[in-house]
Scaffold this motif. Structure first.
Motif, mmCIF file in Angstrom:
data_model
loop_
_atom_site.group_PDB
_atom_site.id
_atom_site.type_symbol
_atom_site.label_atom_id
_atom_site.label_comp_id
_atom_site.label_asym_id
_atom_site.label_seq_id
_atom_site.Cartn_x
_atom_site.Cartn_y
_atom_site.Cartn_z
ATOM 1 N N SER A 441 0.834 -1.199 0.000
ATOM 2 C CA SER A 441 0.000 0.000 0.000
ATOM 3 C C SER A 441 0.872 1.254 0.000
ATOM 4 C CB SER A 441 -0.919 0.015 1.220
ATOM 5 O OG SER A 441 -1.805 -1.069 1.175
ATOM 6 N N ILE A 442 0.399 2.284 -0.665
ATOM 7 C CA ILE A 442 1.126 3.547 -0.740
ATOM 8 C C ILE A 442 0.411 4.568 0.137
ATOM 9 C CG2 ILE A 442 1.954 5.365 -2.267
ATOM 10 C CD1 ILE A 442 1.829 3.305 -4.557
ATOM 11 N N ALA A 443 1.066 4.980 1.186
ATOM 12 C CA ALA A 443 0.452 5.933 2.122
ATOM 13 C C ALA A 443 0.300 7.296 1.458
ATOM 14 C CB ALA A 443 1.295 6.051 3.383
ATOM 15 N N ARG A 444 -0.841 7.951 1.712
ATOM 16 C CA ARG A 444 -1.101 9.269 1.154
ATOM 17 C C ARG A 444 -1.132 10.284 2.278
ATOM 18 N NH1 ARG A 444 0.261 8.435 -4.015
ATOM 19 N NH2 ARG A 444 -0.985 6.778 -4.980
ATOM 20 N N ASP A 445 -0.184 11.196 2.259
ATOM 21 C CA ASP A 445 -0.054 12.179 3.325
ATOM 22 C C ASP A 445 -0.642 13.510 2.879
ATOM 23 O OD1 ASP A 445 0.614 13.514 5.610
ATOM 24 O OD2 ASP A 445 2.720 13.805 5.059
ATOM 25 N N GLY A 446 -1.838 13.828 3.367
ATOM 26 C CA GLY A 446 -2.454 15.117 3.084
ATOM 27 C C GLY A 446 -2.834 15.300 1.622
ATOM 28 N N GLU A 447 -3.141 16.540 1.278
ATOM 29 C CA GLU A 447 -3.623 16.836 -0.069
ATOM 30 C C GLU A 447 -2.575 16.574 -1.141
ATOM 31 O OE1 GLU A 447 -6.732 17.846 2.290
ATOM 32 O OE2 GLU A 447 -4.660 18.545 2.583
ATOM 33 N N GLU A 448 -1.321 16.811 -0.837
ATOM 34 C CA GLU A 448 -0.296 16.537 -1.837
ATOM 35 C C GLU A 448 -0.296 15.059 -2.203
ATOM 36 O OE1 GLU A 448 4.474 17.256 -2.548
ATOM 37 O OE2 GLU A 448 3.311 18.661 -1.356
ATOM 38 N N GLY A 449 -0.522 14.224 -1.206
ATOM 39 C CA GLY A 449 -0.617 12.787 -1.455
ATOM 40 C C GLY A 449 -1.826 12.429 -2.293
ATOM 41 N N LEU A 450 -2.938 13.122 -2.057
ATOM 42 C CA LEU A 450 -4.142 12.860 -2.846
ATOM 43 C C LEU A 450 -3.966 13.304 -4.293
ATOM 44 C CD1 LEU A 450 -7.053 13.793 -0.407
ATOM 45 C CD2 LEU A 450 -5.989 11.576 -0.825
ATOM 46 N N VAL A 451 -3.262 14.403 -4.496
ATOM 47 C CA VAL A 451 -2.984 14.852 -5.865
ATOM 48 C C VAL A 451 -2.155 13.798 -6.598
ATOM 49 C CG1 VAL A 451 -1.782 16.569 -7.268
ATOM 50 C CG2 VAL A 451 -3.171 17.307 -5.330
ATOM 51 N N GLN A 452 -1.152 13.265 -5.913
ATOM 52 C CA GLN A 452 -0.346 12.220 -6.533
ATOM 53 C C GLN A 452 -1.179 10.970 -6.775
ATOM 54 O OE1 GLN A 452 2.877 12.499 -7.736
ATOM 55 N NE2 GLN A 452 2.276 10.550 -8.652
ATOM 56 N N ALA A 453 -2.094 10.691 -5.858
ATOM 57 C CA ALA A 453 -2.980 9.541 -6.042
ATOM 58 C C ALA A 453 -3.801 9.689 -7.311
ATOM 59 C CB ALA A 453 -3.897 9.392 -4.827
ATOM 60 N N ALA A 454 -4.279 10.908 -7.575
ATOM 61 C CA ALA A 454 -5.070 11.155 -8.788
ATOM 62 C C ALA A 454 -4.243 10.870 -10.042
ATOM 63 C CB ALA A 454 -5.575 12.591 -8.798
ATOM 64 N N LYS A 455 -2.983 11.285 -10.027
ATOM 65 C CA LYS A 455 -2.105 11.023 -11.168
ATOM 66 C C LYS A 455 -1.863 9.517 -11.320
ATOM 67 C CE LYS A 455 0.340 15.430 -10.515
ATOM 68 N NZ LYS A 455 1.650 16.087 -10.289
ATOM 69 N N ASP A 456 -1.628 8.849 -10.192
ATOM 70 C CA ASP A 456 -1.369 7.404 -10.230
ATOM 71 C C ASP A 456 -2.593 6.625 -10.698
ATOM 72 O OD1 ASP A 456 1.174 7.918 -9.313
ATOM 73 O OD2 ASP A 456 0.757 7.354 -7.236
ATOM 74 N N ILE A 457 -3.773 7.061 -10.280
ATOM 75 C CA ILE A 457 -5.012 6.412 -10.710
ATOM 76 C C ILE A 457 -5.133 6.483 -12.228
ATOM 77 C CG2 ILE A 457 -7.529 6.640 -10.695
ATOM 78 C CD1 ILE A 457 -7.270 7.523 -7.738
ATOM 79 N N PHE A 458 -4.834 7.655 -12.775
ATOM 80 C CA PHE A 458 -4.885 7.806 -14.228
ATOM 81 C C PHE A 458 -3.885 6.880 -14.904
ATOM 82 C CE2 PHE A 458 -2.736 9.713 -17.918
ATOM 83 C CZ PHE A 458 -3.776 9.608 -18.841
ATOM 84 N N LEU A 459 -2.646 6.851 -14.417
ATOM 85 C CA LEU A 459 -1.605 6.044 -15.050
ATOM 86 C C LEU A 459 -1.944 4.557 -14.991
ATOM 87 C CD1 LEU A 459 1.525 7.931 -13.669
ATOM 88 C CD2 LEU A 459 0.662 7.988 -16.020
ATOM 89 N N LEU A 460 -2.471 4.096 -13.857
ATOM 90 C CA LEU A 460 -2.873 2.698 -13.717
ATOM 91 C C LEU A 460 -3.969 2.354 -14.723
ATOM 92 C CD1 LEU A 460 -2.891 -0.007 -11.996
ATOM 93 C CD2 LEU A 460 -4.774 1.045 -10.732
ATOM 94 N N THR A 461 -4.956 3.223 -14.825
ATOM 95 C CA THR A 461 -6.088 2.974 -15.713
ATOM 96 C C THR A 461 -5.674 3.067 -17.171
ATOM 97 O OG1 THR A 461 -7.469 4.016 -14.007
ATOM 98 C CG2 THR A 461 -8.497 3.579 -16.127
ATOM 99 N N LEU A 462 -4.811 4.015 -17.494
ATOM 100 C CA LEU A 462 -4.295 4.137 -18.860
ATOM 101 C C LEU A 462 -3.534 2.881 -19.257
ATOM 102 C CD1 LEU A 462 -3.726 5.838 -21.429
ATOM 103 C CD2 LEU A 462 -1.682 6.699 -20.258
ATOM 104 N N ASP A 463 -2.711 2.379 -18.365
ATOM 105 C CA ASP A 463 -1.930 1.180 -18.657
ATOM 106 C C ASP A 463 -2.838 -0.013 -18.923
ATOM 107 O OD1 ASP A 463 0.628 -0.289 -18.797
ATOM 108 O OD2 ASP A 463 -0.117 -1.273 -16.980
#
Length: 584
Positions: A441-463
């Motif tokens: 699991s990748i820990a998400r620390d605050g809003e910056e973590g959520l922003v990165q999560a949004a990018k990662d979600i896109f990359l996972l789905t694109l792949d």
């Protein structure tokens, strides 16, 4: 030396907040331009809106000339051709202010954008000298004739022909264009036709050419003050020197101009959203129900807050993109004879961001005007209240400059094309993400973590989408549309958060509190939507054990704790109600 960010690169790493351009970075000159443009709209356009809506003859031309006297029409035109040649932030400011002006925003946008930029970027020196000074002053009115009755979004499916005359002096045009802004009083048209029936080419056509006529005014839902007609070409002779750029390269002209048009339309939409919020906040403060102002009721507060939040995010995206465009322009040598084409190529670098801005801003505008009407209640349905006009006017924005559906297809396709050309390290970033996922699991620390999560979600789905469909992905529009939304949500979250973080550093947390609250509210509300969109997409891509693994990987990316967004919106609403308008 300034490093120029690649278009789409925001998805592949973190951006330093200090590199972001925000409205807080406006210079004194920018603020002066804002006052000038806003003053012109208030004193000249809004003051005559009833007459404009009635299509009072000569009023649009008079207003264009008034804007020209202030230098507002020539902001993209070089000084040597009578323009004011402003930076991209200044042109964005003008477009935002014009967004308050209803249908005149379309008239002025047609003049300063798609109606003149083809000449600015692709015209010969003679063409520029002949037309641009008059366009800047408003003495010459321009229009852009691309759409046809049978070819809307499919521009290359146009049927209008251009055949060289036997003496080689003219191209003879035949065909019909549809929904052409400014057509009722234009002096020139930028027309796209196929030479010999197959070579898509751009031309400058004088409106008084023999054989050129216009149909009756369209009876439209909104933007009633702008002129919209068919333009008909019957053996229209166009001098060969009026061809723009190269034979068969009209798509280069059209698509590069549309990138800029989409961006400016997003700035128009931003202005419209601010206007709708001001009308709604003012009405909510003044109107009383059950003995209390509407603005004191929780559901109304929530509407005002959400309008403000979407406007803040739009503003953050628009000026971030404006800053990227500005940096790009400053990095290019546009002094040579091909300088306009060099500039067009620079704008093309941010085609992804331009499309994202266009979609997000126009859909945010629709939200704001819709809730503006709701806050006005029955009065919002009355033509006596300005919000009714804003509601009608806004609907066309999602159709202009390429429908939002077309723009959604552009985003993933452009990203993948650039990755295939090794212009963006997309696959390397996806591979690195996969390695992270396998570690747990990748820990998400605050809003910056959520922003990165949004990018990662896109990359996972694109792949996963690429794994399933490969080169045929573009044919799967339901998947492509969801990928576009995921990437756009990431850009919106990223822009809102980076702006707030920059403000914290530069102004202190106390002054940045409202920006932080709006950014946090948007991010915490949107991350769940991104997660759901990804789940829905992955479920369409796989089944059985493969789907289970994909959903498990998604779950690893989305380990987070939400903030209290209800409380955040209450904070935002309190400031908006107190000020009676958009505030950031």
């Amino acid at each position: 030396m300034t490093i120029i960010a690649k278009g789409g690169s925001f998805l592949l790493g973190r951006t330093d907040p200090q590199t972001l351009f925000t409205p807080e970075d406006f210079t004194l000159e920018h603020k002066m331009i804002f006052r000038t443009a806003a003053g012109f709209v208030k004193d000249n356009v809004l003051a005559q809106m009833d007459d404009l809506e009635l299509k009072t003859e000569g009023l649009n031309r008079k207003l264009l000339q008034g804007a020209g006297e202030l230098g507002l029409n020539g902001s993209e035109i070089p000084e040597e051709y009578g323009g004011t040649e402003m930076d991209k932030i200044s042109t964005t400011i003008i477009a935002e202010c014009m967004g308050w002006s209803g249908s005149f925003a379309m008239t002025q946008g047609g003049q300063t954008g798609i109606g003149s930029m083809p000449i600015v970027m692709f015209g010969t020196p003679k063409q520029k000298a002949k037309y641009l000074p008059g366009i800047g002053s408003g003495e010459i009115v321009g229009a852009y004739a691309l759409t046809e009755p049978g070819a809307g979004s499919d521009a290359l499916g146009a049927k209008t022909r251009a055949d060289l005359s036997p003496d080689g002096k003219y191209y003879i045009l035949n065909g019909t264009k549809q929904f052409i802004t400014n057509s009722g009083f234009a002096d020139i048209f930028i027309v796209y036709a196929k030479v010999d029936g197959d070579k898509f080419t751009a031309f400058i056509v004088d409106a008084d050419s023999e054989g050129l006529s216009t149909g009756p005014e369209e009876h439209k839902m909104g933007i009633k003050g702008s002129s919209t007609r068919q333009v008909i070409f019957e053996d229209v002779k166009v001098p060969v020197e009026n061809m723009l750029y190269k034979i068969g390269k009209g798509h280069v002209v059209a698509f590069n101009i549309l990138n800029l048009g989409r961006y400016k339309l997003s700035a128009n939409s931003l202005g419209g959203s601010k206007f709708a919020l001001e009308l709604a906040a003012t009405y909510a403060n003044e109107r009383k129900q059950f003995g209390n102002p509407l603005a004191s009721f929780g559901m109304i507060q929530e509407k005002l807050a959400e309008m403000a939040i979407k406007t803040y995010v739009t503003e953050s995206m628009v000026y971030r993109t404006g800053g990227l465009l500005d940096e790009m322009m400053h990095s290019l040598d546009t002094s040579g004879p091909d300088g306009g084409q060099v500039a067009a190529k620079g704008v093309e670098e941010y085609a992804i961001e331009c499309s994202m801005n266009k979609i997000f801003a126009t859909e945010a505008l629709d939200y704001c005007v819709d809730e503006g009407v709701q806050i006005h209640g029955g009065y919002g349905f009355s033509a006596e209240y300005t919000i009714e006009r804003l509601y009608r006017d806004s609907r066309i924005y999602r159709i202009f400059e390429g429908t939002n559906e077309i723009n959604r297809t552009i985003i993933p396709s452009t990203l993948l094309k650039r990755a295939a050309k090794e212009e963006l390290p997309l696959q390397e970033t996806i591979d690195a993400l996969k390695t992270k996922i396998t570690s747990g699991s990748i820990a998400r620390d605050g809003e910056e973590g959520l922003v990165q999560a949004a990018k990662d979600i896109f990359l996972l789905t694109l792949d996963a989408s690429q794994q399933k469909y490969g080169k045929d992905l573009a044919k799967q529009q339901e998947i492509v549309g969801r990928l576009a939304d995921l990437s756009m949500q990431a850009y919106a979250m990223d822009s809102a958060w980076l702006r707030a973080q920059k403000a914290v550093v530069n102004e202190g947390e106390a002054k940045a509190k409202l920006k932080l609250s709006m950014a946090m509210a948007y991010i915490n509300s949107t991350i769940g939507l991104s997660e759901y969109t990804a789940k829905e997409t992955l479920t369409a891509l796989a089944e059985g054990e493969e789907l289970t693994n994909l959903l498990e990987n998604l779950k690893k990316l989305t380990q987070y704790t939400l903030r209290n967004t209800v409380a955040l919106r209450q904070e935002v609403a309190a400031v908006i109600s107190e000020n009676g308008k958009y505030t950031a």
